[in-house]
Design a protein around this motif. Structure first.
Motif, mmCIF file in Angstrom:
data_model
loop_
_atom_site.group_PDB
_atom_site.id
_atom_site.type_symbol
_atom_site.label_atom_id
_atom_site.label_comp_id
_atom_site.label_asym_id
_atom_site.label_seq_id
_atom_site.Cartn_x
_atom_site.Cartn_y
_atom_site.Cartn_z
ATOM 1 N N ASP A 24 -14.659 24.346 -4.094
ATOM 2 C CA ASP A 24 -15.321 24.376 -5.074
ATOM 3 C C ASP A 24 -15.991 22.760 -4.898
ATOM 4 O OD1 ASP A 24 -14.756 26.410 -6.143
ATOM 5 O OD2 ASP A 24 -12.986 26.245 -6.731
ATOM 6 N N ASP A 25 -15.645 22.203 -4.285
ATOM 7 C CA ASP A 25 -16.877 20.491 -3.648
ATOM 8 C C ASP A 25 -17.287 21.163 -3.087
ATOM 9 O OD1 ASP A 25 -17.165 18.037 -3.214
ATOM 10 O OD2 ASP A 25 -14.963 17.203 -3.154
ATOM 11 N N GLU A 26 -18.700 20.536 -4.046
ATOM 12 C CA GLU A 26 -19.745 20.890 -2.902
ATOM 13 C C GLU A 26 -19.986 20.031 -1.489
ATOM 14 O OE1 GLU A 26 -22.682 18.211 -6.224
ATOM 15 O OE2 GLU A 26 -23.058 20.229 -6.128
ATOM 16 N N ARG A 27 -19.645 18.822 -2.137
ATOM 17 C CA ARG A 27 -18.904 17.679 -0.451
ATOM 18 C C ARG A 27 -19.327 18.315 0.824
ATOM 19 N NH1 ARG A 27 -16.383 12.893 -3.348
ATOM 20 N NH2 ARG A 27 -15.012 14.592 -3.990
ATOM 21 N N CYS A 28 -17.815 19.349 0.647
ATOM 22 C CA CYS A 28 -16.916 20.455 1.773
ATOM 23 C C CYS A 28 -17.927 21.098 2.377
ATOM 24 C CB CYS A 28 -16.105 20.413 0.858
ATOM 25 S SG CYS A 28 -14.321 21.192 2.262
ATOM 26 N N ARG A 29 -17.517 21.341 3.575
ATOM 27 C CA ARG A 29 -17.688 21.676 4.661
ATOM 28 C C ARG A 29 -17.832 23.479 4.119
ATOM 29 N NH1 ARG A 29 -19.428 19.271 10.686
ATOM 30 N NH2 ARG A 29 -20.832 20.573 10.257
ATOM 31 N N HIS A 81 -30.653 24.886 0.139
ATOM 32 C CA HIS A 81 -30.287 23.351 1.401
ATOM 33 C C HIS A 81 -30.451 22.105 1.609
ATOM 34 C CE1 HIS A 81 -32.525 26.537 4.501
ATOM 35 N NE2 HIS A 81 -32.955 27.357 3.757
ATOM 36 N N PRO A 82 -30.830 21.736 0.004
ATOM 37 C CA PRO A 82 -30.175 20.270 -0.446
ATOM 38 C C PRO A 82 -28.705 20.225 -0.222
ATOM 39 C CG PRO A 82 -31.807 20.137 -1.450
ATOM 40 C CD PRO A 82 -31.888 21.956 -0.902
ATOM 41 N N GLY A 83 -28.640 21.647 -0.846
ATOM 42 C CA GLY A 83 -27.018 21.293 -0.716
ATOM 43 C C GLY A 83 -26.078 21.877 0.498
ATOM 44 N N VAL A 84 -26.470 22.996 1.226
ATOM 45 C CA VAL A 84 -26.083 22.507 2.931
ATOM 46 C C VAL A 84 -26.053 21.814 3.791
ATOM 47 C CG1 VAL A 84 -26.627 24.041 4.767
ATOM 48 C CG2 VAL A 84 -27.505 25.367 2.791
ATOM 49 N N ILE A 85 -27.661 20.421 3.727
ATOM 50 C CA ILE A 85 -27.759 19.586 4.787
ATOM 51 C C ILE A 85 -26.423 18.645 3.643
ATOM 52 C CG2 ILE A 85 -28.687 17.607 4.858
ATOM 53 C CD1 ILE A 85 -30.305 20.022 6.245
ATOM 54 N N ALA A 86 -26.136 18.820 2.310
ATOM 55 C CA ALA A 86 -25.208 17.371 2.475
ATOM 56 C C ALA A 86 -23.969 17.575 2.412
ATOM 57 C CB ALA A 86 -25.030 17.393 0.822
ATOM 58 N N ALA A 87 -23.535 19.147 1.852
ATOM 59 C CA ALA A 87 -22.276 19.801 2.669
ATOM 60 C C ALA A 87 -22.263 19.962 4.187
ATOM 61 C CB ALA A 87 -21.600 21.189 2.780
ATOM 62 N N GLN A 88 -22.977 20.557 5.169
ATOM 63 C CA GLN A 88 -22.626 20.249 6.616
ATOM 64 C C GLN A 88 -22.720 19.201 7.417
ATOM 65 O OE1 GLN A 88 -20.752 22.762 7.334
ATOM 66 N NE2 GLN A 88 -21.001 24.187 5.213
ATOM 67 N N LEU A 89 -23.927 18.159 7.398
ATOM 68 C CA LEU A 89 -24.709 17.671 8.405
ATOM 69 C C LEU A 89 -24.043 16.105 7.756
ATOM 70 C CD1 LEU A 89 -27.627 18.825 8.852
ATOM 71 C CD2 LEU A 89 -25.851 19.586 10.087
ATOM 72 N N ARG A 90 -23.807 15.528 6.280
ATOM 73 C CA ARG A 90 -23.438 14.699 6.130
ATOM 74 C C ARG A 90 -21.865 14.151 5.477
ATOM 75 N NH1 ARG A 90 -29.469 14.259 2.377
ATOM 76 N NH2 ARG A 90 -30.380 14.418 3.739
ATOM 77 N N ALA A 91 -21.755 12.606 5.914
ATOM 78 C CA ALA A 91 -20.250 12.522 5.006
ATOM 79 C C ALA A 91 -20.356 12.400 4.293
ATOM 80 C CB ALA A 91 -19.898 11.122 5.899
ATOM 81 N N PRO A 92 -18.906 12.930 3.306
ATOM 82 C CA PRO A 92 -17.725 12.625 3.785
ATOM 83 C C PRO A 92 -18.048 14.322 4.753
ATOM 84 C CG PRO A 92 -17.118 13.155 1.942
ATOM 85 C CD PRO A 92 -18.582 12.691 2.008
ATOM 86 N N ALA A 93 -16.883 14.322 5.174
ATOM 87 C CA ALA A 93 -16.781 16.171 6.396
ATOM 88 C C ALA A 93 -16.178 17.289 5.485
ATOM 89 C CB ALA A 93 -16.419 16.068 7.644
ATOM 90 N N PHE A 94 -15.293 16.823 4.946
ATOM 91 C CA PHE A 94 -14.600 17.876 3.978
ATOM 92 C C PHE A 94 -13.893 17.409 2.282
ATOM 93 C CE2 PHE A 94 -13.310 19.187 8.379
ATOM 94 C CZ PHE A 94 -13.657 20.265 8.046
ATOM 95 N N CYS A 95 -12.784 17.581 1.287
ATOM 96 C CA CYS A 95 -12.842 17.222 0.643
ATOM 97 C C CYS A 95 -10.794 16.720 0.979
ATOM 98 C CB CYS A 95 -13.086 18.525 -0.424
ATOM 99 S SG CYS A 95 -11.454 19.739 -0.288
ATOM 100 N N PRO A 96 -10.906 15.918 0.371
ATOM 101 C CA PRO A 96 -9.486 15.201 0.375
ATOM 102 C C PRO A 96 -8.792 16.289 0.691
ATOM 103 C CG PRO A 96 -10.099 14.488 -1.531
ATOM 104 C CD PRO A 96 -11.661 15.748 -1.433
ATOM 105 N N ASP A 97 -8.391 17.239 -0.254
ATOM 106 C CA ASP A 97 -7.713 18.110 0.575
ATOM 107 C C ASP A 97 -7.987 19.376 2.232
ATOM 108 O OD1 ASP A 97 -6.467 18.247 -2.231
ATOM 109 O OD2 ASP A 97 -7.052 20.340 -3.101
#
Length: 255
Positions: free
Chosen positions: A217-222, A229-245
């Protein structure tokens, strides 16, 4: 527990399967193997008909499939010459069922991840239309390379330019024209970022078999599943790679 992973190439795309496998191998405790195109390894005489039956007829009709001889002949030709295929949307679940029957084993400790050069969709009961997808999770997991470009919505500036062109010319310009004209961060066909952008989707397929969790559910997580598309770029190509869990599970080796 997933002990073995087979990643099947999509040779008509720019995806680097070896690079995907190497990235995955650093993050999972399983044996990762790259195999040739699934549709070459496990094709049979009935597979063209299975593709024909999975064809979406209309964006707003749930029924799929065609038994016309010409359609089956097209699918047979597309399997033999994939570079000539395109322009068709397929029911991802139907194709998944067809390919599952052709797996060498039904064990869930051996994950099969099939990269495809076909556009996949799933029917939306909530709005009565088909939705293009990047991935269809399960066994085997299907990852649509063209779906990476076509499924997520483009930035608002893209649609504004599309509307502006339509008002001025009375017609919608080719996609390539808009992609070259519009400022915005989105992926295009044969994008050099394709392999990196697909890494999270491939890992999501393994994560789903191992844990039953579909997407984060965390949109920053891969492991998330952005719809734009902006969400795909943010999740897959920018830091952080994963949510804390999920960083605790898969981020032991940094990007």
């Amino acid at each position: 527990m997933v002990e073995q992973i087979s990643l099947y190439r999509a040779p008509t795309t720019v995806t680097d399967s070896e690079r995907l496998a190497a990235w995955l191998d650093e993050r999972v405790d399983a044996d990762v193997t790259v195999r040739e195109r699934f549709l070459d390894r496990h094709a049979d005489e009935a597979l063209p008909s299975a593709f024909a039956q999975a064809r979406v007829r209309s964006p707003y009709e749930p029924e799929t499939g065609s038994e016309m001889f010409g359609v089956v002949r097209y699918e047979k030709r597309a399997l033999s010459h994939p570079e000539r295929a395109g322009g068709v949307l397929y029911d991802g679940r139907s194709l998944q069922d067809a390919l599952r029957k052709r797996l060498p084993t039904g064990s869930l400790d051996h994950a099969h991840v099939v990269l495809l050069d076909r556009v996949l969709g799933t029917w939306g009961e909530h709005d009565g239309r088909w939705h293009k997808r990047v991935s269809v999770l399960g066994q085997p997991a299907l990852i649509s390379v063209p779906g990476l470009y076509e499924a997520p919505a483009k930035p608002e500036s893209y649609y504004e330019a599309q509307h502006r062109h339509a008002l001025l010319s009375g017609d919608t310009p080719p996609r390539e024209v808009l992609e070259n004209e519009v400022d915005g961060d989105f992926l295009v066909e044969d994008d050099p970022r394709t392999t990196a952008a697909l890494q999270g989707y491939v890992l999501s397929a393994i994560h789903y078999l191992a844990t039953g969790e579909a997407f984060c559910d965390d949109e920053r997580c891969r492991l998330s599943n952005p719809h734009r598309h902006p969400g795909v770029i943010a999740a897959q190509l920018r830091a952080p790679a994963f949510c804390p869990d999920h960083d605790a599970m898969y981020g032991n080796r940094r990007e």
